[in-house]
Design a protein around this motif. Sequence first.
Motif, PDB file in Angstrom:
ATOM      1  N   VAL A 103     -25.893   9.184  40.742  1.00 17.80           N
ATOM      2  CA  VAL A 103     -26.931   8.816  39.788  1.00 17.80           C
ATOM      3  C   VAL A 103     -26.399   8.876  38.368  1.00 17.80           C
TER       4      VAL A 103
ATOM      5  N   VAL B 128     -27.375  10.913  44.400  1.00 17.25           N
ATOM      6  CA  VAL B 128     -28.752  10.466  44.596  1.00 17.25           C
ATOM      7  C   VAL B 128     -29.576  11.553  45.262  1.00 17.25           C
TER       8      VAL B 128
ATOM      9  N   PHE C 259     -30.283  14.509  42.909  1.00 17.04           N
ATOM     10  CA  PHE C 259     -31.281  14.147  41.908  1.00 17.04           C
ATOM     11  C   PHE C 259     -32.666  14.065  42.542  1.00 17.04           C
TER      12      PHE C 259
ATOM     13  N   LYS D 158     -39.112  11.763  36.584  1.00 14.17           N
ATOM     14  CA  LYS D 158     -37.694  11.404  36.714  1.00 14.17           C
ATOM     15  C   LYS D 158     -36.974  11.517  35.375  1.00 14.17           C
TER      16      LYS D 158
ATOM     17  N   TRP E  76     -34.007  14.204  34.550  1.00 12.67           N
ATOM     18  CA  TRP E  76     -32.710  13.743  34.047  1.00 12.67           C
ATOM     19  C   TRP E  76     -32.362  14.426  32.727  1.00 12.67           C
TER      20      TRP E  76
ATOM     21  N   SER F 244     -31.870   2.917  31.143  1.00 10.84           N
ATOM     22  CA  SER F 244     -32.746   4.041  31.483  1.00 10.84           C
ATOM     23  C   SER F 244     -34.216   3.630  31.534  1.00 10.84           C
TER      24      SER F 244
ATOM     25  N   ASP G 232     -25.389   7.230  32.869  1.00 15.81           N
ATOM     26  CA  ASP G 232     -26.726   7.196  33.473  1.00 15.81           C
ATOM     27  C   ASP G 232     -26.836   5.955  34.356  1.00 15.81           C
TER      28      ASP G 232
ATOM     29  N   ARG H 294     -29.245   5.714  36.849  1.00 17.53           N
ATOM     30  CA  ARG H 294     -30.504   5.848  37.586  1.00 17.53           C
ATOM     31  C   ARG H 294     -31.115   4.501  37.937  1.00 17.53           C
TER      32      ARG H 294
END
Length: 711
Positions: free
Chosen positions: A45, A55, A58, A87, A91, A517, A705, A707
């Motif tokens: 992630v 993953v 996270f 989320k 993060w 993001s 990042d 994600r």
Amino acid sequence: MAAIGKIRSWGPVLATVIGVALFAFIAEEAFRSCEATKNQQRQQVGEVLGKKISVQEFQNLVDEYQEVIKLTQGRDNLSEDELNQVKDQVWNQFVNEQIIATEAGKLGLTVTDEEMQNMLKEGTNPMLMQSPFVNQQTGRFDVTMLTKFLGDYKKNAGNAQLAESYERIYKYWQFIEKQLRTQTLAQKFQSLVTGCLLSNPVSAKMAFESQNMESDVQLASFPYSSINDNDVQVSDADLKAAFDKQKEMFKQTVETRDIKFVDFQVVASAADRQALLKTMNEASDKLESGANPAEVVRKAQSLMPYTGMAVRKNVFPSDISKRLDSMSVGQTTRPFETKNDNTLNVVKLIAKTQAPDSIEYRQIQVNAATLDATRQLADSILTALKGGANFEELAKKYGQEGKSQWLTSAMYENSTSMDEESKNYLTSINSLATGELKNLEFAQGNIVMQVLSRKAMVDKYDVAVIKHTIDFSKGTYSDAYNKFSQYVSENKTLADLEKNAEKFGFKVQERKDMFNSEHNVAGLRATREAMKWIFDAKEGQVSPLYECGSNDNLLVVALTKIHPVGYRDLDAVKDALKQEVIRDKKFEQLAAKVAGVKSIADAQKAGAKVDSVKQITFGAPVFVQATGSSEPALAGAVAAAKDGAFSSAVVKGNGGAYLFQVLRKAQRQGAKFDDKSVEQRLQQQAMQAASRFVSELYQKANVVDNRYLFF
């Protein structure tokens, strides 16, 4: 010998074959190794200071945080927007933890188990007050309650009935403990940084004067707006010079991308609306004729079920509630549209009554060996109570406490369904007079109840509501999809998309500086695939067609520009720079115009707008009415000028050029310098500045990042 010679003659061939085989073996292993590395990277992630998070790791953190919210707020689930916030929170917390842990580690800062135990014993940390271990009598965290729970948790590990509830609380405590340790380490590091920002009597004196030394001036303003922008020539060299001067302002630490896109939302056609209107009219007719409201509402597939209970007006949506006071009992509306939620609605006011908002009552549940025995026992209990028997003593005879409890309207008003027995139970409580007793019969037993008090009488409404979204049909969606698909397939480039959009009835929109993001594209839900495409595409590429939103949007995207980590291109900031260059050139013209001006009178002759401005301090920018601008530079120039002096140079402001004459300069009336209090205030400001250390460290943390690839 001949055989040996034959083998020797084949030597070069054999060596080649063996070499190829060895190379193939090594290449295969290298390929497998590369593939394994790529697979591992695909599951990451992100990364902070070399610390990677997968993953699964996270997701585990997200699940943990979700459970905390559900437990503390009594929620069963979270909305999509709330989950996205979780989320982001997880993060950001992961990034901050890695940065602080790394920096604190360099300095040898830690949070020991002994420190944790001391914090638990003190019980003063606000985070501990969010735990389940708060003594209700003292209102403080009680470490003995925690110790007892941890002991019970270990003892009941094998008890299936208690395991789940104990496990939830245990995980919640682990979360609090982890947060407490992280928070304490961050506070230690921040305190260390704050300690490096010191105050002294000299800086305290300067700070006091900047806030309390006031000046009254006569101000001559030359607004930039007095010069037309078209009369100012701006060259590429001017823009390049301005860019080089402010280059650091245009540095970005995260890649962003510009896109152009076409989004089409499918809506109900005229035929779809007409079909729904026909259904709603039929439902309205049935309600008006006296048909069973629950059945009519159910068959019409209303978004609001009918429970048959009278509830307060504010329970209904605003478009429904605002109609109720103007309706008479028994009245049914014709279908009406609500634009805000895209619905057609029908309302029937079945009854309106006054009922208590809060009811105090008590009850005895009756269960015997058979249903007949239960009925007889309930009758005898009711007879005894009417004869003067003590309610609580009688309840204890049957293993119950019989203590009073409260029922409020909010406890049942938002129910989405209600069976007949529940309705009968609630109706009985609401209708009984104070002190009245009643024996309620249910399929599985009886309840003998008594209402003790009724408070806060309010208007309640028994209303049947049919609220139906104005949906598009499958045929309408199919037609829209085919049209949009044709548009996308016939226009493979951005130029063609823009050229032919109007012909198809679409509009090309632009979005600059998208971050990976972000949770969606163009404010639409379910656009993760489009987001992945955007951050994998090359400039000029056009995406495939995406179905997104709430299954009602069609989307195509073109990537127009990639802004990599580093300094922005001059073209990307040209418009903003041009305005600054124009302002600078206007100032140069105005400064040249007033060269040699030595008084406010001369400035006025030169076209200045003259006004008096009072109580100017260095610590606050001046707002100039004539230019409509806040001017920090002017505040600084005035503070530096002596009492009675005329400005030594033209002041360059945000909204104009300025000259001034100081009329009065004095300390604010009543202001008294207290070096200790001012130094304390400066120290607090230093603490606030130190609290931003994470954002500074973030720039050097090599944060990756990814994600958007997974969430």
